[in-house]
Scaffold this motif. Structure first.
Motif, PDB file in Angstrom:
ATOM      1  N   LEU A 186       0.834  -1.197   0.000  1.00 24.62           N
ATOM      2  CA  LEU A 186       0.000   0.000   0.000  1.00 24.62           C
ATOM      3  C   LEU A 186       0.875   1.257   0.000  1.00 24.62           C
ATOM      4  N   PRO A 187       0.393   2.344  -0.647  1.00 18.92           N
ATOM      5  CA  PRO A 187       1.236   3.532  -0.832  1.00 18.92           C
ATOM      6  C   PRO A 187       1.403   4.339   0.451  1.00 18.92           C
ATOM      7  N   ARG A 188       2.624   4.640   0.807  1.00 18.14           N
ATOM      8  CA  ARG A 188       2.872   5.482   1.977  1.00 18.14           C
ATOM      9  C   ARG A 188       4.202   6.205   1.810  1.00 18.14           C
ATOM     10  N   ALA A 189       4.328   7.342   2.480  1.00 14.48           N
ATOM     11  CA  ALA A 189       5.564   8.109   2.426  1.00 14.48           C
ATOM     12  C   ALA A 189       6.676   7.336   3.128  1.00 14.48           C
ATOM     13  N   LEU A 190       7.831   7.253   2.489  1.00 15.83           N
ATOM     14  CA  LEU A 190       8.959   6.532   3.069  1.00 15.83           C
ATOM     15  C   LEU A 190       9.703   7.388   4.094  1.00 15.83           C
ATOM     16  N   ASN A 191       9.708   8.701   3.862  1.00 20.82           N
ATOM     17  CA  ASN A 191      10.387   9.624   4.775  1.00 20.82           C
ATOM     18  C   ASN A 191       9.493  10.836   5.019  1.00 20.82           C
ATOM     19  N   PRO A 192       8.402  10.642   5.775  1.00 21.58           N
ATOM     20  CA  PRO A 192       7.465  11.743   5.979  1.00 21.58           C
ATOM     21  C   PRO A 192       8.017  12.794   6.936  1.00 21.58           C
ATOM     22  N   CYS A 193       7.658  14.044   6.692  1.00 22.17           N
ATOM     23  CA  CYS A 193       7.960  15.122   7.624  1.00 22.17           C
ATOM     24  C   CYS A 193       7.312  14.785   8.962  1.00 22.17           C
ATOM     25  N   SER A 194       8.018  15.010  10.052  1.00 26.33           N
ATOM     26  CA  SER A 194       7.503  14.632  11.363  1.00 26.33           C
ATOM     27  C   SER A 194       6.358  15.530  11.823  1.00 26.33           C
ATOM     28  N   ARG A 195       6.078  16.586  11.057  1.00 22.39           N
ATOM     29  CA  ARG A 195       4.956  17.460  11.418  1.00 22.39           C
ATOM     30  C   ARG A 195       3.784  17.360  10.440  1.00 22.39           C
ATOM     31  N   GLU A 246       0.213  20.027  15.734  1.00 23.13           N
ATOM     32  CA  GLU A 246       1.522  19.572  16.203  1.00 23.13           C
ATOM     33  C   GLU A 246       2.098  18.467  15.321  1.00 23.13           C
ATOM     34  N   GLN A 247       1.217  17.573  14.846  1.00 22.01           N
ATOM     35  CA  GLN A 247       1.669  16.447  14.041  1.00 22.01           C
ATOM     36  C   GLN A 247       0.518  15.913  13.203  1.00 22.01           C
ATOM     37  N   CYS A 248       0.837  15.460  11.991  1.00 21.53           N
ATOM     38  CA  CYS A 248      -0.152  14.778  11.155  1.00 21.53           C
ATOM     39  C   CYS A 248       0.224  13.297  11.087  1.00 21.53           C
ATOM     40  N   ILE A 249      -0.708  12.459  11.501  1.00 22.97           N
ATOM     41  CA  ILE A 249      -0.515  11.010  11.487  1.00 22.97           C
ATOM     42  C   ILE A 249      -1.285  10.479  10.277  1.00 22.97           C
ATOM     43  N   ALA A 250      -0.590  10.149   9.222  1.00 26.05           N
ATOM     44  CA  ALA A 250      -1.231   9.700   7.983  1.00 26.05           C
ATOM     45  C   ALA A 250      -0.940   8.221   7.757  1.00 26.05           C
ATOM     46  N   THR A 309      -7.090  14.923  19.101  1.00 25.29           N
ATOM     47  CA  THR A 309      -6.783  14.339  17.788  1.00 25.29           C
ATOM     48  C   THR A 309      -7.923  14.690  16.843  1.00 25.29           C
ATOM     49  N   LEU A 310      -7.619  15.422  15.796  1.00 28.43           N
ATOM     50  CA  LEU A 310      -8.593  15.838  14.799  1.00 28.43           C
ATOM     51  C   LEU A 310      -8.544  14.852  13.631  1.00 28.43           C
ATOM     52  N   VAL A 311      -9.671  14.206  13.325  1.00 28.60           N
ATOM     53  CA  VAL A 311      -9.698  13.118  12.346  1.00 28.60           C
ATOM     54  C   VAL A 311     -10.366  13.569  11.046  1.00 28.60           C
ATOM     55  N   ASP A 312      -9.717  13.265   9.922  1.00 26.39           N
ATOM     56  CA  ASP A 312     -10.303  13.476   8.604  1.00 26.39           C
ATOM     57  C   ASP A 312      -9.955  12.270   7.740  1.00 26.39           C
ATOM     58  N   ASP A 313     -10.673  12.093   6.636  1.00 26.44           N
ATOM     59  CA  ASP A 313     -10.362  10.963   5.767  1.00 26.44           C
ATOM     60  C   ASP A 313      -9.157  11.267   4.892  1.00 26.44           C
ATOM     61  N   VAL A 314      -9.143  12.459   4.267  1.00 31.49           N
ATOM     62  CA  VAL A 314      -8.028  12.843   3.400  1.00 31.49           C
ATOM     63  C   VAL A 314      -7.572  14.249   3.763  1.00 31.49           C
ATOM     64  N   VAL A 315      -6.270  14.424   3.908  1.00 32.73           N
ATOM     65  CA  VAL A 315      -5.681  15.754   4.070  1.00 32.73           C
ATOM     66  C   VAL A 315      -4.954  16.079   2.772  1.00 32.73           C
ATOM     67  N   VAL A 317      -3.150  20.027  19.323  1.00 31.05           N
ATOM     68  CA  VAL A 317      -3.984  19.333  18.346  1.00 31.05           C
ATOM     69  C   VAL A 317      -3.085  18.540  17.408  1.00 31.05           C
ATOM     70  N   ASP A 318      -3.348  17.245  17.303  1.00 27.34           N
ATOM     71  CA  ASP A 318      -2.733  16.389  16.294  1.00 27.34           C
ATOM     72  C   ASP A 318      -3.786  16.072  15.242  1.00 27.34           C
ATOM     73  N   VAL A 319      -3.366  15.793  14.042  1.00 32.46           N
ATOM     74  CA  VAL A 319      -4.272  15.409  12.956  1.00 32.46           C
ATOM     75  C   VAL A 319      -4.032  13.947  12.624  1.00 32.46           C
ATOM     76  N   CYS A 320      -5.100  13.206  12.435  1.00 29.06           N
ATOM     77  CA  CYS A 320      -4.997  11.809  12.016  1.00 29.06           C
ATOM     78  C   CYS A 320      -5.865  11.614  10.776  1.00 29.06           C
ATOM     79  N   CYS A 321      -5.277  11.065   9.714  1.00 29.92           N
ATOM     80  CA  CYS A 321      -6.038  10.887   8.483  1.00 29.92           C
ATOM     81  C   CYS A 321      -5.718   9.543   7.847  1.00 29.92           C
ATOM     82  N   LEU A 322      -6.663   9.043   7.101  1.00 32.36           N
ATOM     83  CA  LEU A 322      -6.447   7.800   6.376  1.00 32.36           C
ATOM     84  C   LEU A 322      -5.448   8.005   5.247  1.00 32.36           C
ATOM     85  N   ALA A 323      -5.533   9.150   4.572  1.00 32.52           N
ATOM     86  CA  ALA A 323      -4.660   9.395   3.419  1.00 32.52           C
ATOM     87  C   ALA A 323      -4.206  10.846   3.371  1.00 32.52           C
ATOM     88  N   ARG A 324      -2.969  11.029   2.933  1.00 37.71           N
ATOM     89  CA  ARG A 324      -2.367  12.355   2.763  1.00 37.71           C
ATOM     90  C   ARG A 324      -2.014  12.499   1.294  1.00 37.71           C
TER      91      ARG A 324
END
Length: 203
Positions: free
Chosen positions: A4-13, A37-41, A164-170, A191-198
């Motif tokens: 599945l597609p994901r960033a190999l070296n994502p920015c920590s923010r 503070e951080q986006c968790i994708a 934690t602020l949740v969205d499907d796509v950022v 506030v941290d952001v959590c999303c299924l896809a970036r």
């Protein structure tokens, strides 16, 4: 999962791919960091995540919901194990007109599942989309920011807690950044952001 597609070296923010050291900030976040503070994708918004999510949101393919929920929970639970949990979960809202058209808010469904799995309380509705803005797709960053001006308001006071602020796509991050600004201004401690896809940066 490996394919599945994901960033190999994502920015920590902001979670966008960059060329710096692992677990570091990208150039944009060093110069002008977002309010959150951080986006968790969990993934990049590419095949097959893009197609699965689109069929779920617009084609009402309910069978994809369980898969997508568990994929996000897998990433979120990893984050909790490493960094700890926030005090509450909040979902990015839909305007009531769009909610009537679609029949459900996919961000709220993801947030509800994360809350059930983690035990972190879901605060809903806290953020209200009071203006039905045009779609953000195809707009420049400045146009997106102007489009969202005054689009959200808070229904209740915000206690001094981490969220934690949740969205499907950022995509550009404009929506979650604006909501984060409101939450912090109202009293949230973090506030941290959590999303299924970036959406990957075009650069």
């Amino acid at each position: 999962m490996q394919a599945l597609p994901r960033a190999l070296n994502p920015c920590s923010r902001c979670a966008l791919e960059h060329n710096g050291p692992l677990d570091s900030l990208c150039g944009q976040c060093l110069v002008k960091p977002p309010h959150f503070e951080q986006c968790i994708a969990a993934f990049d918004y590419e095949f097959p995540i893009r197609q699965l999510l689109s069929r779920y949101k617009y084609g009402k393919k309910w069978r994809y919901a369980k898969l997508l929920h568990h994929l996000l929970w897998h990433r979120f639970s990893e984050h909790i194990a490493l960094r700890g949990a926030t005090d509450a979960i909040v979902a990015v809202p839909l305007h009531r007109r769009r909610l009537r058209q679609r029949g459900f808010n996919q961000a709220l469904e993801l947030a509800r599942f994360l809350s059930q799995q983690s035990g972190i309380p879901l605060i809903h509705p806290l953020v209200i989309r009071c203006r039905n803005t045009p779609r953000q797709q195809g707009l420049t960053l400045k146009q997106r920011q102007k489009n969202l001006k005054g689009a959200f308001q808070l229904r209740d006071p915000v206690p001094h807690i981490s969220i934690t602020l949740v969205d499907d796509v950022v995509t550009s991050g404009t929506t979650v950044n604006e909501i984060t600004r409101l939450l912090l201004k109202a009293g949230a401690s973090r506030v941290d952001v959590c999303c299924l896809a970036r959406t990957p940066s075009p650069h």
